[in-house]
Design an enzyme around this catalytic site. Structure first.
Site, short mmCIF file in Angstrom:
data_model
loop_
_atom_site.label_atom_id
_atom_site.label_comp_id
_atom_site.label_asym_id
_atom_site.label_seq_id
_atom_site.Cartn_x
_atom_site.Cartn_y
_atom_site.Cartn_z
CD GLU A 77 -7.77 6.35 -1.56
OE1 GLU A 77 -6.83 6.73 -2.25
OE2 GLU A 77 -7.65 6.02 -0.36
CB VAL A 78 -9.01 2.13 -5.19
CG1 VAL A 78 -8.68 1.62 -6.59
CG2 VAL A 78 -7.95 3.14 -4.72
CG ASP A 100 -2.03 1.02 1.12
OD1 ASP A 100 -3.20 0.60 0.99
OD2 ASP A 100 -1.74 2.24 1.16
CG ASN A 138 -12.57 -0.20 3.53
OD1 ASN A 138 -13.12 -0.46 4.59
ND2 ASN A 138 -11.31 0.21 3.45
CG HIS A 191 -6.78 -2.64 2.99
ND1 HIS A 191 -6.03 -1.50 2.79
CD2 HIS A 191 -7.99 -2.38 2.42
CE1 HIS A 191 -6.76 -0.59 2.14
NE2 HIS A 191 -7.95 -1.11 1.90
CG HIS A 204 -8.66 -2.71 -2.50
ND1 HIS A 204 -9.57 -2.00 -3.25
CD2 HIS A 204 -8.49 -1.99 -1.36
CE1 HIS A 204 -9.91 -0.90 -2.62
NE2 HIS A 204 -9.28 -0.88 -1.45
P1 DGP Z 1 -9.72 1.75 0.23
O1 DGP Z 1 -10.10 2.94 1.10
O2 DGP Z 1 -10.06 0.44 0.90
O3 DGP Z 1 -10.28 1.85 -1.17
O4 DGP Z 1 -8.13 1.75 0.15
C1 DGP Z 1 -7.39 2.13 -0.99
C2 DGP Z 1 -5.94 1.99 -0.65
O5 DGP Z 1 -5.20 2.09 -1.85
C3 DGP Z 1 -5.38 3.03 0.29
O6 DGP Z 1 -4.90 2.38 1.48
C4 DGP Z 1 -4.23 3.69 -0.46
C5 DGP Z 1 -3.97 2.72 -1.59
N1 DGP Z 1 -3.53 3.35 -2.83
C6 DGP Z 1 -4.14 4.35 -3.48
N2 DGP Z 1 -3.48 4.66 -4.61
C7 DGP Z 1 -2.42 3.82 -4.66
C8 DGP Z 1 -1.35 3.64 -5.60
O7 DGP Z 1 -1.25 4.33 -6.62
N3 DGP Z 1 -0.45 2.68 -5.31
C9 DGP Z 1 -0.54 1.90 -4.18
N4 DGP Z 1 0.42 0.98 -3.99
N5 DGP Z 1 -1.53 2.03 -3.28
C10 DGP Z 1 -2.45 2.99 -3.53
#
Ligand code: DGP
Length: 127
Positions: free
Chosen positions: A105-106, A35, A97, A112, A110
């Site tokens: 967020e994404v 992350d 999430n 974690h 995924h």
């Molecule tokens: P969520 O809130 O569960 O959607 O978490 C998204 C996670 O993705 C957050 O912990 C940060 C991570 N993240 C966002 N952009 C990037 C990226 O470009 N590269 C990596 N490695 N992680 C990212």
């Protein structure tokens, strides 16, 4: 309602190699990487390679092969990291999430994997 998958989301771009990542494991159907904003000393994101938005989408629409591959990858990552509580490791937390209430967020499914420090109880009160 069918999910609309956004192919421009950041994890789709990582899967296409458009954005670098620190890969932890790659299998036929799964990619795991560090992350970018770690919340613990160990913070790995595990994503399916297929276009799934969140956990229920993946669980209901993915193939059996994708689901087995993804689930086994999580187990193998925990074993490789030495965090399995059943094997003397310190334990870990998995979080997935989904949607607005969980502040996803994404919009690419995924999980974690968090470990490396005491993680406290499961939920905090929202801000
Ligand atoms: P969520 O809130 O569960 O959607 O978490 C998204 C996670 O993705 C957050 O912990 C940060 C991570 N993240 C966002 N952009 C990037 C990226 O470009 N590269 C990596 N490695 N992680 C990212």
């Amino acid at each position: 309602m069918a999910y609309a998958y956004d192919p421009q989301n950041i994890f789709a771009r990582i899967l296409r190699g458009e954005i670098p990542n620190r890969t932890v494991m790659e299998t036929a159907h799964t990619l795991a990487f560090a992350d970018i904003h770690p919340q613990a000393p160990i913070h790995v994101l595990v994503i399916p390679k297929g276009p799934y938005v969140c956990a229920d989408h993946f669980a209901l629409a993915a193939t059996d092969a994708e689901i087995v591959d993804f689930t086994r990858a999580i187990g193998r990552i925990c074993a490789d990291l030495g965090i399995q509580p059943g094997e003397g490791g310190q334990g870990f937390r998995t979080i997935a999430n989904a949607g607005d209430a969980a502040a996803q967020e994404v919009p690419h499914y995924h999980v974690h994997i968090l470990s490396g420090r005491p993680l406290g109880r499961m939920l905090q009160q929202p801000d």
